[in-house]
Design an enzyme around this catalytic site. Structure first.
Site, short mmCIF file in Angstrom:
data_model
loop_
_atom_site.label_atom_id
_atom_site.label_comp_id
_atom_site.label_asym_id
_atom_site.label_seq_id
_atom_site.Cartn_x
_atom_site.Cartn_y
_atom_site.Cartn_z
N GLY A 8 0.83 -1.21 0.00
CA GLY A 8 0.00 0.00 0.00
C GLY A 8 0.86 1.25 0.00
N ALA A 10 1.81 3.20 -2.35
CA ALA A 10 1.60 4.25 -3.36
C ALA A 10 0.80 5.42 -2.82
CB ALA A 10 0.88 3.64 -4.57
N GLY A 12 -1.19 7.47 0.90
CA GLY A 12 -1.57 7.59 2.31
C GLY A 12 -0.51 7.15 3.31
N LEU A 42 -3.72 -7.26 -4.84
CA LEU A 42 -3.74 -8.10 -3.63
C LEU A 42 -5.12 -8.68 -3.35
CD1 LEU A 42 -1.44 -5.96 -1.28
CD2 LEU A 42 -0.86 -8.12 -2.43
N SER A 116 -7.38 -1.07 12.55
CA SER A 116 -8.23 0.13 12.52
C SER A 116 -8.99 0.23 13.82
CB SER A 116 -9.22 0.00 11.36
OG SER A 116 -10.20 1.02 11.45
N TYR A 158 -15.49 -4.48 6.41
CA TYR A 158 -14.30 -3.72 6.85
C TYR A 158 -13.98 -4.04 8.31
CZ TYR A 158 -10.92 0.04 7.31
OH TYR A 158 -9.76 0.74 7.53
#
Ligand code: NAI
Length: 297
Positions: A8, A10, A12, A42, A116, A158
């Site tokens: 991840g 690329a 944030g 992924l 999270s 999520y």
């Protein structure tokens, strides 16, 4: 300085973490669906297998750490459920599993996994989805989640993906083949952090209203650069004793909702299992605990 892999990377928090690790002098390999050393999807088992193999190849079989930041947010209706579950859970677990021998090779690897605060703040996430993920049953997890329809399925996917991922980390972090091999597995659990992921959600009026109604006691969104400092710290020797930790950095949201839920006492009904685990540990580790540095001698 070591070789780290960041998924991840690329965008944030993954991008900020990769930059921070490079700044600390590490060689950083990046994995993403775009703009990365290893460009893969992924969400697909074949993409994960390729990411696993290509990174091992480029790192010549030795990794000093991994940051698992690739993830997708709780949006997009029930059609998005499979992607959320595959990227957020299997996109981390499959790679860590494949990279474990390379992480063990150097004897002191540091891994940071992005969980999270949704794990504790999304209400009523069905445990059946979490259990299916932890058993590796992707199809079952997708089938259960999609039953909840377009509105509830994405947040449930999520929340469940991050709960399962956090549990997987805590279950594995303490095992001899991880902790005993010098690998540290820890979770950072951010709250709302202003990245392209959150900006995408804020662009939709209905989601914006929901996000803005969400309590953040410090009064502002998190910042990717701030989070990357925690990641970089967990990747240092100073974090040697952090093992299976979940560090919630969410401006106080979790504490606002769940102040009294943790820490909590071992319930009376759990004491027998607790004693069994203590005995099992004693039987497998008959020696005394050593001072730091002597443990691996
Ligand atoms: P972001 O959207 O800025 O970055 C996520 C990266 O993951 C992107 O570069 C994207 O291309 C990559 N990615 C997504 N799907 C992929 C796929 N199928 N294959 C390969 N790469 C893929 O997101 P952000 O906010 O930096 O999130 C990083 C992590 O933090 C994620 O795991 C997210 O779930 C988690 N998180 C984010 C929060 C936030 O408010 N931004 C809050 C709590 C957790």
């Amino acid at each position: 300085m070591g070789t780290f892999v960041v998924t991840g990377a690329a965008s944030g928090m993954g991008a900020a973490s990769a930059a921070r690790l490079r700044e600390a002098g590490h060689h950083v390999l990046t994995v993403d669906q775009r703009d990365a050393d290893v460009v893969v999807d992924l969400a697909a088992p074949s993409g994960r297998a390729r990411a696993a193999a290509e990174v091992l190849d480029r790192a010549a079989g030795r990794l000093d750490g991994a940051v698992l930041a690739a993830g997708v947010g709780p949006t997009g209706g029930k059609a998005r459920v499979r992607t959320i579950l595959e990227v957020n859970y299997f996109g981390a677990v499959d790679l860590l599993t494949a990279w474990r021998p390379a992480l063990a090779a150097g004897g002191h690897a540091r891994c940071v996994v992005f969980g999270s605060n949704s794990t504790t703040t999304i209400p009523a996430v069905p445990t059946a989805i979490v259990d299916a993920l932890l058993r590796g049953r992707a199809e079952r997890a997708v089938a259960i989640t999609t039953c909840f329809g377009n509105l509830a399925a994405p947040p449930f996917a999520y929340g469940a993906s991050k709960i399962a991922l956090t549990r997987w980390v805590r279950r594995h972090a303490v095992l001899p083949r991880w902790a005993g091999a010098g690998i540290r597995l820890n979770v950072i659990a951010p709250g709302a952090v202003l990245t392209p992921l959150l900006e995408g959600q804020l662009a939709t009026p209905a989601e914006r209203a929901q996000i803005e109604a969400f309590p953040i006691p410090v009064g502002h969104y998190g910042d990717p650069d701030e989070i990357s400092r925690w990641v970089a710290f967990l990747c240092t020797d100073a974090a040697e004793s952090a093992c299976g930790a979940v560090i919630v950095i969410d401006g106080g949201t979790d504490a606002y909702y769940r102040a009294d839920d943790w820490p909590t006492t071992v319930p009376l009904t759990g004491v027998a299992a607790y004693v069994r685990r203590t005995r099992r540990w004693r039987d497998r580790h008959p020696g005394k605990q050593a001072a730091r540095g002597a443990a691996s001698q």
